[in-house]
Write an enzyme that holds these catalytic residues in place. Sequence first.
Site, short mmCIF file in Angstrom:
data_model
loop_
_atom_site.label_atom_id
_atom_site.label_comp_id
_atom_site.label_asym_id
_atom_site.label_seq_id
_atom_site.Cartn_x
_atom_site.Cartn_y
_atom_site.Cartn_z
N TYR A 126 0.84 -1.21 0.00
CA TYR A 126 0.00 0.00 0.00
C TYR A 126 0.87 1.25 0.00
O TYR A 126 0.70 2.15 -0.84
CB TYR A 126 -0.94 0.01 1.20
CG TYR A 126 -1.61 1.33 1.44
CD1 TYR A 126 -2.58 1.80 0.57
CD2 TYR A 126 -1.25 2.14 2.52
CE1 TYR A 126 -3.18 3.04 0.76
CE2 TYR A 126 -1.85 3.37 2.73
CZ TYR A 126 -2.80 3.82 1.86
OH TYR A 126 -3.39 5.04 2.06
N LYS A 130 1.31 4.11 -2.99
CA LYS A 130 1.01 5.53 -2.79
C LYS A 130 2.23 6.40 -3.09
O LYS A 130 2.10 7.50 -3.63
CB LYS A 130 0.53 5.76 -1.36
CG LYS A 130 -0.85 5.20 -1.07
CD LYS A 130 -1.94 5.89 -1.88
CE LYS A 130 -2.18 7.30 -1.41
NZ LYS A 130 -3.29 7.96 -2.20
N TRP A 151 -3.99 8.65 9.97
CA TRP A 151 -4.96 8.29 11.01
C TRP A 151 -6.28 9.06 10.84
O TRP A 151 -6.81 9.67 11.77
CB TRP A 151 -4.37 8.56 12.40
CG TRP A 151 -3.21 7.69 12.77
CD1 TRP A 151 -2.38 7.03 11.94
CD2 TRP A 151 -2.75 7.40 14.10
NE1 TRP A 151 -1.43 6.34 12.65
CE2 TRP A 151 -1.63 6.55 13.98
CE3 TRP A 151 -3.17 7.78 15.37
CZ2 TRP A 151 -0.93 6.05 15.09
CZ3 TRP A 151 -2.48 7.30 16.47
CH2 TRP A 151 -1.38 6.44 16.33
#
Length: 309
Positions: A126, A130, A151
Amino acid sequence: MRLAVTGRDGQVVASLLEAGRRLEGVEVVAVGRPQLDLAQPGTVFDALAVWKPDIIVSAAAYTAVDQAEAERDLAFAVNAAGAGAVAEAAARLGVPIIHLSTDYVFDGTKDGAYVETDATRPLGIYGASKLAGEQAVAAANPRHLILRTSWVYSPFGKNFLKTMLERAAGSGEIAVVADQWGNPTSAFDVATAIFSAAARLGRDRDFDAYGIYHLAGTGETNWSGFARHILEMSLAHGGPHAQVRDIATGDYPTKAPRPANSRLSTAKFSRVFAWQAPDWRLSTLETVSRLLGKDADGSFATWRRHSDR
């Protein structure tokens, strides 16, 4: 000013749409599947061009961190090639792009908050996808803002805050990791920051500070501290509550490794755009109190309805 944002159901998309309705002179349009499918780059330009946007916000992404370990090709197709196609479309349309990225581009070994110039080293697929997306966006459109955040929580979709409320409703104790640190970030604060940046780009045609920025809630905590604050605020509003038990990362194995340190310094964004997120505790309280709003029968069930979205 019209902002075209990729995706329809993400936390930031939902927050942009809701907050945008309260801003005079701002229109937010969400563009997603089937018209725009990041896994099919050929769909991107036409889906965005029809709206004639002033700025494009690249918010859609493949976000299944653990599943990405088994779906590398799909993660890179969406987060790298797809993001690059969005940036290329923005360049063809002659408009800037604001692209959302993540703290997962770092390995979490730094002692202190990460700044934009720190070396990247993703731990999993992931994060790697990105990071490749950041590079594709920068290569396709020089007028880019890449906003790394961490978060993220909101009243929408699935996120840590809502999971804690749901688990507290069915358990007296919740085990939560205590050795991963970061900055809890409200999706509404991300939306506000995007609007602030978009306004600056709209009025400053000579803006020359394009590049990477960190954008996160003010203040830091670990996951268990975040959970305790969520549940303390829930208890104060008559919602579910449970005790939080600290555990180590090793006690909660996942397919993809997580960075132990996700703290992001937002000094650069604050300096350039004169905007800083509120303290994470205040933004958390706003989300918890909203989710625990009373229904017509007096019960606290709003968060259950939102959890299904």
